[in-house]
Design a protein around this motif. Structure first.
Motif, PDB file in Angstrom:
ATOM      1  N   ILE A   1     100.633  17.570  70.855  1.00 54.33           N
ATOM      2  CA  ILE A   1     100.201  16.862  72.060  1.00 54.33           C
ATOM      3  C   ILE A   1      99.324  15.659  71.748  1.00 54.33           C
ATOM      4  CG2 ILE A   1     100.382  18.900  73.530  1.00 54.33           C
ATOM      5  CD1 ILE A   1      97.356  19.218  73.291  1.00 54.33           C
ATOM      6  N   GLY A   2      98.710  15.629  70.561  1.00 56.67           N
ATOM      7  CA  GLY A   2      97.885  14.482  70.222  1.00 56.67           C
ATOM      8  C   GLY A   2      98.686  13.209  70.097  1.00 56.67           C
ATOM      9  N   CYS A   3      99.992  13.326  69.881  1.00 59.71           N
ATOM     10  CA  CYS A   3     100.840  12.154  69.690  1.00 59.71           C
ATOM     11  C   CYS A   3     101.143  11.460  71.014  1.00 59.71           C
ATOM     12  CB  CYS A   3     102.135  12.585  69.008  1.00 59.71           C
ATOM     13  SG  CYS A   3     102.923  11.279  68.059  1.00 59.71           S
ATOM     14  N   TYR A   4     101.069  12.191  72.112  1.00 55.15           N
ATOM     15  CA  TYR A   4     101.401  11.623  73.413  1.00 55.15           C
ATOM     16  C   TYR A   4     100.221  10.826  73.963  1.00 55.15           C
ATOM     17  CZ  TYR A   4     105.399  14.787  73.421  1.00 55.15           C
ATOM     18  OH  TYR A   4     106.553  15.449  73.102  1.00 55.15           O
ATOM     19  N   ILE A   5     100.527   9.732  74.628  1.00 49.52           N
ATOM     20  CA  ILE A   5      99.513   8.859  75.224  1.00 49.52           C
ATOM     21  C   ILE A   5      99.298   9.284  76.669  1.00 49.52           C
ATOM     22  CG2 ILE A   5      99.018   6.472  75.900  1.00 49.52           C
ATOM     23  CD1 ILE A   5     100.906   5.673  73.514  1.00 49.52           C
TER      24      ILE A   5
ATOM     25  N   PRO B   1      87.404  12.931  66.902  1.00 49.29           N
ATOM     26  CA  PRO B   1      88.696  13.591  66.645  1.00 49.29           C
ATOM     27  C   PRO B   1      89.048  14.668  67.668  1.00 49.29           C
ATOM     28  CG  PRO B   1      87.034  14.328  65.073  1.00 49.29           C
ATOM     29  CD  PRO B   1      86.423  13.188  65.830  1.00 49.29           C
ATOM     30  N   VAL B   2      88.052  15.330  68.223  1.00 51.34           N
ATOM     31  CA  VAL B   2      88.346  16.364  69.230  1.00 51.34           C
ATOM     32  C   VAL B   2      88.845  15.716  70.511  1.00 51.34           C
ATOM     33  CG1 VAL B   2      87.417  18.290  70.556  1.00 51.34           C
ATOM     34  CG2 VAL B   2      86.634  17.911  68.223  1.00 51.34           C
ATOM     35  N   LEU B   3      88.157  14.674  70.975  1.00 54.52           N
ATOM     36  CA  LEU B   3      88.578  13.983  72.189  1.00 54.52           C
ATOM     37  C   LEU B   3      89.925  13.295  71.992  1.00 54.52           C
ATOM     38  CD1 LEU B   3      85.157  12.448  73.299  1.00 54.52           C
ATOM     39  CD2 LEU B   3      86.317  14.462  74.227  1.00 54.52           C
ATOM     40  N   ALA B   4      90.257  12.974  70.745  1.00 51.66           N
ATOM     41  CA  ALA B   4      91.564  12.374  70.436  1.00 51.66           C
ATOM     42  C   ALA B   4      92.660  13.424  70.291  1.00 51.66           C
ATOM     43  CB  ALA B   4      91.475  11.544  69.161  1.00 51.66           C
ATOM     44  N   ARG B   5      92.325  14.700  70.484  1.00 49.74           N
ATOM     45  CA  ARG B   5      93.280  15.819  70.426  1.00 49.74           C
ATOM     46  C   ARG B   5      93.882  15.987  69.038  1.00 49.74           C
ATOM     47  NH1 ARG B   5      94.504  12.567  74.416  1.00 49.74           N
ATOM     48  NH2 ARG B   5      96.611  12.018  73.711  1.00 49.74           N
ATOM     49  N   SER B   6      93.078  15.775  68.007  1.00 49.96           N
ATOM     50  CA  SER B   6      93.564  15.938  66.647  1.00 49.96           C
ATOM     51  C   SER B   6      93.890  17.400  66.364  1.00 49.96           C
ATOM     52  CB  SER B   6      92.513  15.450  65.639  1.00 49.96           C
ATOM     53  OG  SER B   6      92.865  15.837  64.324  1.00 49.96           O
ATOM     54  N   PRO B   7      95.062  17.674  65.776  1.00 51.73           N
ATOM     55  CA  PRO B   7      95.390  19.061  65.430  1.00 51.73           C
ATOM     56  C   PRO B   7      94.548  19.588  64.279  1.00 51.73           C
ATOM     57  CG  PRO B   7      97.064  17.568  64.578  1.00 51.73           C
ATOM     58  CD  PRO B   7      96.139  16.732  65.418  1.00 51.73           C
ATOM     59  N   LEU B   8      93.795  18.701  63.611  1.00 51.32           N
ATOM     60  CA  LEU B   8      92.959  19.122  62.487  1.00 51.32           C
ATOM     61  C   LEU B   8      91.642  19.736  62.940  1.00 51.32           C
ATOM     62  CD1 LEU B   8      93.523  16.079  60.095  1.00 51.32           C
ATOM     63  CD2 LEU B   8      94.768  18.237  60.197  1.00 51.32           C
TER      64      LEU B   8
ATOM     65  N   ILE C   1      96.366  22.036  77.953  1.00 50.66           N
ATOM     66  CA  ILE C   1      95.422  21.298  77.111  1.00 50.66           C
ATOM     67  C   ILE C   1      95.561  19.798  77.357  1.00 50.66           C
ATOM     68  CG2 ILE C   1      94.809  20.733  74.726  1.00 50.66           C
ATOM     69  CD1 ILE C   1      95.776  23.558  73.971  1.00 50.66           C
ATOM     70  N   PHE C   2      96.798  19.312  77.427  1.00 54.36           N
ATOM     71  CA  PHE C   2      97.009  17.879  77.658  1.00 54.36           C
ATOM     72  C   PHE C   2      96.398  17.457  78.990  1.00 54.36           C
ATOM     73  CE2 PHE C   2      99.233  14.112  79.069  1.00 54.36           C
ATOM     74  CZ  PHE C   2      99.299  13.352  77.912  1.00 54.36           C
TER      75      PHE C   2
ATOM     76  N   ILE D   1     105.257  18.704  79.586  1.00 51.20           N
ATOM     77  CA  ILE D   1     105.509  19.414  78.330  1.00 51.20           C
ATOM     78  C   ILE D   1     105.994  20.815  78.685  1.00 51.20           C
ATOM     79  CG2 ILE D   1     104.495  20.207  76.155  1.00 51.20           C
ATOM     80  CD1 ILE D   1     102.341  18.059  76.527  1.00 51.20           C
ATOM     81  N   ARG D   2     107.040  21.275  78.037  1.00 50.53           N
ATOM     82  CA  ARG D   2     107.617  22.577  78.399  1.00 50.53           C
ATOM     83  C   ARG D   2     106.692  23.737  78.090  1.00 50.53           C
ATOM     84  NH1 ARG D   2     113.219  22.749  75.425  1.00 50.53           N
ATOM     85  NH2 ARG D   2     111.885  21.798  73.832  1.00 50.53           N
ATOM     86  N   ASP D   3     105.950  23.659  76.981  1.00 52.37           N
ATOM     87  CA  ASP D   3     105.053  24.740  76.613  1.00 52.37           C
ATOM     88  C   ASP D   3     103.842  24.742  77.544  1.00 52.37           C
ATOM     89  OD1 ASP D   3     104.155  26.808  74.491  1.00 52.37           O
ATOM     90  OD2 ASP D   3     102.457  25.428  74.631  1.00 52.37           O
ATOM     91  N   ARG D   4     103.595  25.871  78.196  1.00 57.33           N
ATOM     92  CA  ARG D   4     102.558  25.927  79.220  1.00 57.33           C
ATOM     93  C   ARG D   4     101.166  25.684  78.651  1.00 57.33           C
ATOM     94  NH1 ARG D   4     101.521  31.091  83.327  1.00 57.33           N
ATOM     95  NH2 ARG D   4      99.696  30.196  84.403  1.00 57.33           N
TER      96      ARG D   4
END
Length: 494
Positions: free
Chosen positions: A281-285, A32-39, A11-12, A3-6
């Motif tokens: 980042i939550g969208c990436y597997i 949801p936290v472990l799933a990297r939810s932006p919410l 985080i990922f 990912i370009r953003d450092r």
């Protein structure tokens, strides 16, 4: 995964390192936290450099009590809804040896208003499957707030339409109720045990805080998705192809794991047929999710830009089904007159955007909402210079001379239709950044304040017609893939 953003990369990588340990207990994939939810607040606080707050025993006890009370309420509510479904007589039966399942979303308010079972995420795909002779069923995740009477109306619509809809209520068994209660009981215990094993880094401290803050009965829905997947896998057909709307949420992961726990041969195709920014980042597997069975077998993405070679799941470019009208639309020449306001999904960002444009009383805006939102939700918050747009989005874009928005994939649609865009930064360093560098300063313009918006609108109005048309073509080629009749099913392996 690159990912370009450092900050996003950091985080990922952190979550990829802890996922294998966490997901050894299936119930933690619902967190949801472990799933990297932006919410949740983890990503925001990590990027802000916040220090972890202390975790005290009384605070843990309060969160646990609230969780168990909420989980009991959710389980009881589900049981009541299941009884209403049984009373409705709505069912799906099949003897097919190969069944295609469309895992999608039904928004209750929209269905009750329209009386239609139209597939919002996969428009027209049901007809394509039927024309090709495939047996198929829609497996909906039902979203929205509704009363028992409204739920009964919904089941009546499903039954009356004759649509092949296979709900989780039909597949749920008494054994599933035992599993559901077990998951509800095990989840907080497994989570606390996992958090105790974390180290003393700032990221580990934030993880403890956020997991406890987010400890709620919301995980029950993810548990139900897991059991839904298990039910589909034991449905009967020897082969099942699941085409799943894949945002890699906690519920998605649990659903995929459940699908792999039955006798049927299940092929899971993750349909990532939507626009999402790189910083989401939550969208990436990650590799652990794929290795442990919490990911689809392969992905079909919306356009060449969204194909990520460093993801552990293979991806092909497929039909941008939700954007079919985009390819039938030709950016008109000549003068346009409307300024569209394209609303983001997040409530905080939406309120900030409305506040900003409300300070430009000399400008008139026509607002379009996110598909998950309704006018009724926002009517009381609309400034005097903002009015609802009518018709479909593509019709609004055909009349627009400019579009203003924030944190919305519709901004890319606007550029692809030849409409210059003003991208309002309402999130600062937390902005996901939907718009790419392509065309910045030429066909889309950044703004932060109401004064910036006014200046950017002037610049948008001065964009030459040929520039608009050139970028419309380039955006379509980069971010979308035209659904070609006769070839739509190929990327799904059908």
């Amino acid at each position: 995964m690159r990912i370009r953003d450092r900050g996003s990369q950091e985080i990922f990588d952190y979550f990829e390192a802890i996922t294998r340990e966490a997901y050894r207990h299936v119930c933690l994939a619902a967190d949801p936290v472990l799933a990297r939810s932006p919410l949740t607040g983890f990503i925001r606080r990590f990027l802000d450099g916040d220090a972890p707050r202390p975790v005290t025993a009384p605070r843990v006890a309060r969160r646990l009590l609230a969780y168990f009370l909420g989980a009991a309420r959710e389980v009881r509510l589900f049981a009541q809804r299941r009884r209403r479904h049984q009373d409705s007589g709505q069912r799906f039966e099949t003897r097919a040896q190969h069944l295609v399942v469309l895992d999608t979303v039904y928004y209750v308010d929209k269905m009750l208003k329209s009386g239609s079972t139209q597939l919002i995420n996969f428009p027209g795909l049901d007809a394509d499957l039927a024309d090709a002779g495939y047996a198929y069923a829609v497996a909906p995740e039902i979203h929205g707030s509704f009363t028992p009477a409204e739920l009964s109306r919904l089941f009546g619509i499903l039954r009356g339409s004759g649509a092949p809809v296979l709900t989780q209520y039909q597949l749920f068994t008494r054994g599933d109720m035992v599993r559901l209660i077990w998951l509800c009981l095990c989840y907080p215990l497994a989570l606390l045990a996992f958090l105790r094993r974390r180290g003393q880094s700032r990221a580990d401290g934030l993880l403890r805080c956020e997991c406890l803050e987010s400890l709620s009965s919301g995980v029950v829905n993810a548990f139900l998705r897991h059991l839904y997947g298990r039910g589909l896998a034991r449905l009967g057909p020897e082969r099942i192809t699941v085409i799943s709307w894949c945002e890699n949420r906690a519920g998605d992961k649990m659903f995929y794991r459940g699908l792999r726990q039955g006798p049927a041969k299940v092929d899971i195709v993750g349909a990532r047929l939507f626009i999402f920014p790189e910083r989401y980042i939550g969208c990436y597997i990650n590799r652990s999710e794929a290795a442990l069975g919490f990911a689809p077998d392969r992905l079909v993405v919306n356009g060449p830009h969204f194909r990520c070679e460093s993801e552990p799941v293979p991806a092909v470019v497929g039909p941008a089904l939700r954007y079919r009208p985009l390819f039938a639309h030709q950016p008109p020449a000549g003068r346009r007159h409307d300024i569209l306001l394209l609303m983001p999904y997040g409530e905080k960002a939406a309120r900030a955007l409305l506040l900003a444009v409300g300070r430009l009383p000399e400008q008139r805006f026509l607002v379009r909402f996110h598909p998950a939102q309704t006018l009724e939700q926002w009517r009381a918050h609309l400034p005097a210079n903002v009015s609802p747009a009518s018709g479909e989005l593509i019709e609004s874009l055909a009349r627009a001379k400019a579009a203003v928005g924030a944190e919305s994939g519709s901004l890319l649609e606007a550029v692809a239709c030849g409409v210059p865009v003003v991208n309002v930064d309402v999130e600062g360093k937390h902005s996901l950044g939907y718009l790419p560098d392509l065309g910045q300063g030429e066909v889309w313009f950044a703004a932060r304040t109401p004064e910036d918006i006014a200046t950017a609108l002037d610049r948008a109005g001065a964009v030459p017609e040929q520039t608009r048309l050139d970028y419309a073509r380039r955006y379509r080629q980069t971010f979308f893939c035209e659904p070609v009749p006769g070839r739509i099913l190929e990327p799904f392996g059908l």
